[in-house]
Enzyme design. Structure first.
Site, PDB file in Angstrom:
ATOM      1  N   ASP A 127      19.380 -30.428 -28.085  1.00  0.00           N
ATOM      2  CA  ASP A 127      20.640 -29.731 -27.819  1.00  0.00           C
ATOM      3  C   ASP A 127      21.564 -29.683 -29.048  1.00  0.00           C
ATOM      4  O   ASP A 127      22.212 -28.697 -29.295  1.00  0.00           O
ATOM      5  CB  ASP A 127      21.420 -30.353 -26.646  1.00  0.00           C
ATOM      6  N   CYS A 181       4.746 -17.559 -11.342  1.00  0.00           N
ATOM      7  CA  CYS A 181       5.258 -17.752  -9.983  1.00  0.00           C
ATOM      8  C   CYS A 181       4.513 -16.914  -8.948  1.00  0.00           C
ATOM      9  O   CYS A 181       4.679 -17.153  -7.741  1.00  0.00           O
ATOM     10  CB  CYS A 181       6.721 -17.347  -9.929  1.00  0.00           C
ATOM     11  N   CYS A 184       6.036 -15.611  -5.264  1.00  0.00           N
ATOM     12  CA  CYS A 184       7.080 -16.517  -4.769  1.00  0.00           C
ATOM     13  C   CYS A 184       8.460 -16.070  -5.268  1.00  0.00           C
ATOM     14  O   CYS A 184       8.598 -15.590  -6.386  1.00  0.00           O
ATOM     15  CB  CYS A 184       6.793 -17.940  -5.252  1.00  0.00           C
ATOM     16  N   CYS A 191      19.428 -19.807  -3.963  1.00  0.00           N
ATOM     17  CA  CYS A 191      20.638 -20.060  -4.761  1.00  0.00           C
ATOM     18  C   CYS A 191      21.885 -19.665  -3.964  1.00  0.00           C
ATOM     19  O   CYS A 191      22.061 -18.492  -3.624  1.00  0.00           O
ATOM     20  CB  CYS A 191      20.586 -19.296  -6.080  1.00  0.00           C
ATOM     21  N   CYS A 207      26.497 -19.868 -11.694  1.00  0.00           N
ATOM     22  CA  CYS A 207      25.609 -21.022 -11.482  1.00  0.00           C
ATOM     23  C   CYS A 207      26.435 -22.287 -11.242  1.00  0.00           C
ATOM     24  O   CYS A 207      27.386 -22.576 -11.978  1.00  0.00           O
ATOM     25  CB  CYS A 207      24.716 -21.177 -12.708  1.00  0.00           C
ATOM     26  N   CYS A 234      23.407 -28.929 -10.338  1.00  0.00           N
ATOM     27  CA  CYS A 234      22.776 -28.457  -9.103  1.00  0.00           C
ATOM     28  C   CYS A 234      21.271 -28.423  -9.351  1.00  0.00           C
ATOM     29  O   CYS A 234      20.834 -28.111 -10.449  1.00  0.00           O
ATOM     30  CB  CYS A 234      23.289 -27.054  -8.774  1.00  0.00           C
ATOM     31  N   CYS A 237      17.529 -24.664  -7.161  1.00  0.00           N
ATOM     32  CA  CYS A 237      16.434 -23.761  -7.532  1.00  0.00           C
ATOM     33  C   CYS A 237      15.193 -24.536  -7.969  1.00  0.00           C
ATOM     34  O   CYS A 237      14.099 -23.980  -8.031  1.00  0.00           O
ATOM     35  CB  CYS A 237      16.873 -22.755  -8.595  1.00  0.00           C
ATOM     36  N   CYS A 241      11.314 -25.227  -5.381  1.00  0.00           N
ATOM     37  CA  CYS A 241      10.133 -24.723  -6.109  1.00  0.00           C
ATOM     38  C   CYS A 241       8.872 -25.479  -5.692  1.00  0.00           C
ATOM     39  O   CYS A 241       8.834 -26.711  -5.757  1.00  0.00           O
ATOM     40  CB  CYS A 241      10.361 -24.862  -7.607  1.00  0.00           C
TER      41      CYS A 241
END
Ligand code: SF4
Length: 366
Positions: A127, A181, A184, A191, A207, A234, A237, A241
């Site tokens: 980061d 994915c 899906c 969300c 978000c 959060c 999502c 999965c």
């Protein structure tokens, strides 16, 4: 020679506790253009640092001149169990701040490489140095992009941190990860704020992670109820999965972290947070990623959650903020009190309906 050194580096990285390790050639990231377009469309909200560092992010060689290889590591952060709290915290923030944990391990790795190859130059990116980590991780074979924009490893899911060590050495490179994915779309449908506006496209301004961590202003009213009990970050999502859900035939998925410093810390109750002074906050969350929200942001979030809980016991802890000098906290407190009142009004209305109905039924029974 590169093959032997690469093998040794990977073994060393695994011995340091990294769960995933791969090597990619340093090149322009495949998603550079879509990243720039995403920025230009304003989806990054107030995360100006992304704009400021965009030039470096799409050109890792500018971070380390003559960079040839990117060693990309993954460190699993999934807890064995979620700690008991009366609110939610994103899993990645439950233990110690990952920046320090990954940096320390990568420093050890770089020292070991330089002991073997004294000419080698390296630069650690967690980061702090701006690279498109997920692109490098994909090229290094660690995972592929999910529709939720997370990097997904088919065997391990997406609860892992990514760290990058740029090196001037040539190494043997892995193949990019394959996977997808399919049909899906569970994360898009789950969300609560509709932040996943299309597959692979996140409007960060909606978000919950962005709203509770990055945003320094009032959280837009339309996102407050959908925030539910998320105090910091959060995981919705990722929770929905299928690649994060253990299955009988794939027990590897979302295994708990082995890293001692990423084990969940004990967390204060929501009531304690609402009574926390700024100095207490700094002490309580020392060395934790939660500090990023700062006291003011965490109190704002706590007031919203208190409003969503509509628990009369929290009202005396909300009320002092009605007189707070900070208009953002005053307004959040007003909203939280209104939420509770709204509930009572709804309750009264529905009990009124019940009376009317019973009146009707008594009329019918006559
Ligand atoms: Fe992809 Fe489904 Fe996971 Fe979303 S929930 S990232 S669509 S597999």
């Amino acid at each position: 020679m590169p093959r032997d050194v690469t093998k040794w580096i990977k073994q060393y990285a695994r011995a340091l506790g990294f769960d995933l390790v791969g090597v990619a050639p340093v090149q322009s990231p495949p998603h550079a253009e879509s990243f720039l377009l995403w920025l230009a469309q304003g989806y990054a909200g107030v995360m100006d640092y992304l704009e400021r560092t965009a030039g470096l992010r799409i050109n890792p060689a500018a971070i380390l001149p003559n960079a040839r290889s990117a060693i990309v590591v993954g460190l699993n952060y999934a807890p064995a169990e979620l700690p008991p709290t009366d609110y939610r915290i994103a899993r990645y923030a439950l233990g110690d701040d990952y920046h320090a944990v990954i940096r320390e391990k990568l420093e050890t790795l770089l020292c070991a490489i330089q002991a073997l190859e004294p000419e080698a130059q390296g630069r650690i990116c967690v980061d702090s140095a701006p690279v498109l980590e997920r692109d490098l991780a994909m090229l290094a074979g660690l995972g592929w992009y999910g529709k939720n924009t997370c990097l997904i490893n088919t065997q391990r899911g997406s609860y892992f941190f990514i760290g990058v060590l740029l090196l001037t050495m040539e190494l043997e490179y892995d193949s990019p990860a394959q996977g997808g994915c399919g049909t899906c779309r569970l994360c898009l449908d789950a969300c609560p704020t509709g932040a996943l506006i299309a597959p692979y496209r996140l409007d960060a301004r909606k978000c919950i992670s962005y709203l509770t961590i990055e945003l320094r202003e009032a959280i837009p009213v339309e996102h407050r109820e959908p925030m539910g009990e998320w105090l910091f970050g959060c995981d919705i999502c990722q929770e929905v999965c299928p690649f994060n859900r253990p299955r009988v035939h794939q027990p590897m998925r979302a295994q708990p972290t082995r890293e001692p410093r990423l084990q969940p810390r004990s967390l204060p109750k929501l009531a304690e947070i609402l009574q926390m002074r700024e100095a207490d906050f700094a002490e309580r969350f020392r060395g934790s990623a939660i500090k990023r929200a700062k006291w003011r942001g965490l109190i704002r979030n706590a007031l919203i959650i208190a409003g969503n809980k509509r628990d009369p016991a929290l009202r005396p802890l909300i009320e002092p903020f009605l007189r707070h000098e900070d208009p953002m906290l005053r307004e959040a407190a007003e909203w939280a009190i209104k939420q509770a009142t709204k509930e009572q009004a709804v309750g009264r209305a529905s009990s009124g309906n019940a009376t009317a109905n019973s009146g009707d039924s008594s009329l019918r029974s006559e």
